[in-house]
Design a protein around this motif. Structure first.
Motif, mmCIF file in Angstrom:
data_model
loop_
_atom_site.group_PDB
_atom_site.id
_atom_site.type_symbol
_atom_site.label_atom_id
_atom_site.label_comp_id
_atom_site.label_asym_id
_atom_site.label_seq_id
_atom_site.Cartn_x
_atom_site.Cartn_y
_atom_site.Cartn_z
ATOM 1 N N GLN A 6 0.791 -1.273 0.039
ATOM 2 C CA GLN A 6 0.047 0.000 -0.004
ATOM 3 C C GLN A 6 0.830 1.276 -0.080
ATOM 4 N N TYR A 7 2.046 1.088 -0.086
ATOM 5 C CA TYR A 7 3.010 2.408 0.010
ATOM 6 C C TYR A 7 2.785 3.114 -1.290
ATOM 7 N N SER A 8 3.426 4.444 -1.145
ATOM 8 C CA SER A 8 2.935 5.472 -2.188
ATOM 9 C C SER A 8 4.051 5.094 -3.341
ATOM 10 N N PHE A 9 3.866 5.780 -4.607
ATOM 11 C CA PHE A 9 4.903 5.486 -5.690
ATOM 12 C C PHE A 9 6.030 6.377 -5.045
ATOM 13 N N GLY A 10 5.954 7.404 -4.400
ATOM 14 C CA GLY A 10 6.991 8.040 -3.863
ATOM 15 C C GLY A 10 7.680 7.232 -2.815
ATOM 16 N N PHE A 11 7.190 6.380 -2.401
ATOM 17 C CA PHE A 11 8.262 5.865 -1.182
ATOM 18 C C PHE A 11 9.355 5.196 -1.783
ATOM 19 N N PRO A 12 9.344 4.041 -2.670
ATOM 20 C CA PRO A 12 10.636 3.561 -3.178
ATOM 21 C C PRO A 12 11.557 4.838 -3.823
ATOM 22 N N MET A 13 10.811 5.733 -4.298
ATOM 23 C CA MET A 13 11.481 6.878 -5.185
ATOM 24 C C MET A 13 12.270 7.752 -4.140
ATOM 25 N N TYR A 14 12.052 7.558 -2.908
ATOM 26 C CA TYR A 14 13.087 8.311 -2.174
ATOM 27 C C TYR A 14 14.303 7.916 -1.993
ATOM 28 N N ALA A 15 14.682 6.604 -2.013
ATOM 29 C CA ALA A 15 15.767 5.849 -2.317
ATOM 30 C C ALA A 15 16.647 6.626 -3.479
ATOM 31 N N VAL A 16 15.739 6.816 -4.557
ATOM 32 C CA VAL A 16 16.693 7.330 -5.658
ATOM 33 C C VAL A 16 16.848 9.046 -5.490
ATOM 34 N N GLY A 17 15.998 9.765 -4.786
ATOM 35 C CA GLY A 17 16.198 11.099 -4.181
ATOM 36 C C GLY A 17 17.293 10.938 -3.349
ATOM 37 N N GLN A 18 17.504 10.023 -2.524
ATOM 38 C CA GLN A 18 18.750 10.032 -1.502
ATOM 39 C C GLN A 18 20.119 10.053 -2.458
ATOM 40 N N CYS A 19 20.194 9.492 -3.665
ATOM 41 C CA CYS A 19 21.299 9.458 -4.445
ATOM 42 C C CYS A 19 21.383 10.944 -4.725
ATOM 43 N N ALA A 20 20.362 11.608 -5.104
ATOM 44 C CA ALA A 20 20.613 13.070 -5.698
ATOM 45 C C ALA A 20 21.010 14.114 -4.313
ATOM 46 N N ASP A 21 20.204 13.757 -3.174
ATOM 47 C CA ASP A 21 20.483 14.534 -1.962
ATOM 48 C C ASP A 21 22.165 14.552 -1.647
ATOM 49 N N ILE A 22 22.629 13.372 -1.889
ATOM 50 C CA ILE A 22 24.128 13.231 -1.529
ATOM 51 C C ILE A 22 24.934 13.834 -2.949
ATOM 52 N N LEU A 23 24.752 13.406 -4.025
ATOM 53 C CA LEU A 23 25.440 13.706 -5.215
ATOM 54 C C LEU A 23 25.394 15.296 -5.547
ATOM 55 N N ALA A 24 24.354 15.928 -5.209
ATOM 56 C CA ALA A 24 23.938 17.285 -5.348
ATOM 57 C C ALA A 24 25.377 18.040 -4.816
ATOM 58 N N PHE A 25 25.688 17.368 -3.785
ATOM 59 C CA PHE A 25 27.004 18.247 -2.947
ATOM 60 C C PHE A 25 28.217 17.555 -3.356
ATOM 61 N N ARG A 26 28.393 16.667 -4.279
ATOM 62 C CA ARG A 26 29.790 15.987 -4.577
ATOM 63 C C ARG A 26 30.505 15.801 -3.442
ATOM 64 N N PRO A 27 30.084 15.132 -2.353
ATOM 65 C CA PRO A 27 31.002 14.909 -1.126
ATOM 66 C C PRO A 27 31.903 13.617 -1.300
ATOM 67 N N GLU A 28 32.873 13.883 -0.510
ATOM 68 C CA GLU A 28 33.902 12.758 -0.448
ATOM 69 C C GLU A 28 33.333 11.449 0.159
ATOM 70 N N SER A 29 32.466 11.968 1.468
ATOM 71 C CA SER A 29 31.727 10.629 2.008
ATOM 72 C C SER A 29 30.577 11.052 2.884
ATOM 73 N N ILE A 30 29.876 9.966 3.273
ATOM 74 C CA ILE A 30 28.554 10.188 3.990
ATOM 75 C C ILE A 30 28.502 9.599 5.211
#
Ligand code: TRP
Length: 358
Positions: A127-151
């Motif tokens: 019953q989860y929203s489409f956006g629920f699994p999408m958040y894992a993709v969004g998390q890739c963007a959260d991170i890579l938007a800042f081009r960090p060395e580590s997390i």
């Protein structure tokens, strides 16, 4: 806010779901405090992600967003040095999410073990929203938007970071001509827009809850909150089952006693810890209440300054202060994320003209 070009960047974040507890503190916050000394830090409030399971509770999410930043500041996150970033005000993250969604096979996302665990733990069924699994993709963007060395993250996030690393590699290979055999740490040097950042799991990846069995978590009702009063801390620890039933003069096993797990994590006095363990093993007149009393003191000692700083941020005045911290941090974050997005679009052949929004 000071930045030097050579300071390596890190990014991490939390979904605002309520107050922070000791599990968050030792699993992640502690690590962040140390990183502030050596790194250019971006700390993201993933408020967009809160909507994946609570879209019908915007007022709660708004409150939780302010509360989590208050907890961070109370713990010692220093807005003069580190950037506090509000996810919903960084549009580059949402744009990158779309592009990254195209680089990940659908079934790869759905097999992400952290998502699977969450779906079952939260009882989402199908019953989860489409956006629920999408958040894992969004998390890739959260991170890579800042081009960090580590997390810096807790171990439950490692599967997400792995996905993020895959996206970075794939993007660089497809759009920047980076060779598929190149080492992870060579991607930027070879022209990739994105680094392949590493997960840094904190010293204590997993803190057991006061039930002595499961990981400390709000939903399991086994958490000690950073805002708990000294009395509440005492009550919660005193109520813990020490893993075995024994008398003070009977030998015990510290390994199966969750209170000793806390002693290991929170007692600063190594000698005392060693002594307690030795006496427990021998059954040398050491009651469980005695061990607990030391742990209670140590936890309260850790929490005292946090409580004090937190109290200074209560109420409307505190909300205002915190909002200003978020505004400033997000402004700086946008400068970095916009530059990343521009570079990514350039690599993708999407730089038709320079965007100027009114
Ligand atoms: N998913 C993370 C959590 O639930 C929060 C998060 C969102 C995050 N974006 C992030 C963590 C980026 C690290 C990096 O704890």
């Amino acid at each position: 806010m000071t930045t030097s070009i050579s300071t390596p960047r890190v990014l991490t974040g939390d979904t605002p779901t309520g107050r922070l507890h000791l599990g968050h503190y030792v699993g992640s916050i502690q690590n962040r405090l140390a990183m502030q000394e050596t790194h250019d830090c971006f700390f993201l409030v993933a408020n967009m992600h809160a909507f994946t399971t609570r879209a019908e509770s915007p007022a709660d999410i708004r409150q939780d967003t302010l509360e989590i930043v208050k907890d961070w500041i109370a713990c010692g996150i220093d807005p003069e040095r580190s950037c506090v970033v509000l996810q919903t005000e960084v549009p580059a993250i949402a744009e990158l999410t779309w592009f990254f969604a195209m680089l990940l096979p659908f079934n790869r996302v759905m097999k992400n073990p952290t998502l699977k665990t969450e779906i079952s733990a939260k009882g989402l069924g199908d019953q989860y929203s489409f956006g629920f699994p999408m958040y894992a993709v969004g998390q890739c963007a959260d991170i890579l938007a800042f081009r960090p060395e580590s997390i810096p993250v807790g171990e439950d996030q490692v599967a997400h970071i792995e996905m993020c690393r895959e996206v970075a590699r794939r993007f660089n290979q497809i759009y920047c001509g980076v060779d598929s055999h190149c080492e992870d740490d060579q991607h930027e040097a070879l022209g990739g827009v994105f680094p392949v950042p590493k997960a840094m799991v904190g010293k204590t990846g997993r803190l057991v809850g006061t039930d002595g069995e499961q990981k400390m978590s709000k939903s399991l009702n086994n958490a000690i909150y950073l805002t708990d009063t000294p009395k509440q801390v005492k009550k919660k620890i005193n109520a813990m089952y020490p893993g075995q039933s024994r008398e003070p003069d009977e030998p015990g096993d510290p390994e199966i006693n969750p209170v000793f797990h806390y002693a290991e994590v929170f007692l600063n006095d190594e000698e005392l810890l060693h002594d307690l363990k030795r006496r427990y093993l021998r059954g040398d007149n050491l009651g469980d209440g005695h061990v607990k009393a030391h742990v209670i003191d140590a936890v309260n000692e850790l929490l005292d300054p946090i409580r004090e700083r937190r109290a200074a941020l209560e109420g409307a005045e505190g909300d205002k202060k915190v909002t200003e911290i978020i505004r400033e941090g997000t402004a700086r974050a946008n400068r970095v994320a916009e530059e990343t997005l521009a570079r990514a679009k350039e690599a993708m052949g999407l730089s038709f003209f320079t965007r100027t929004l009114a």
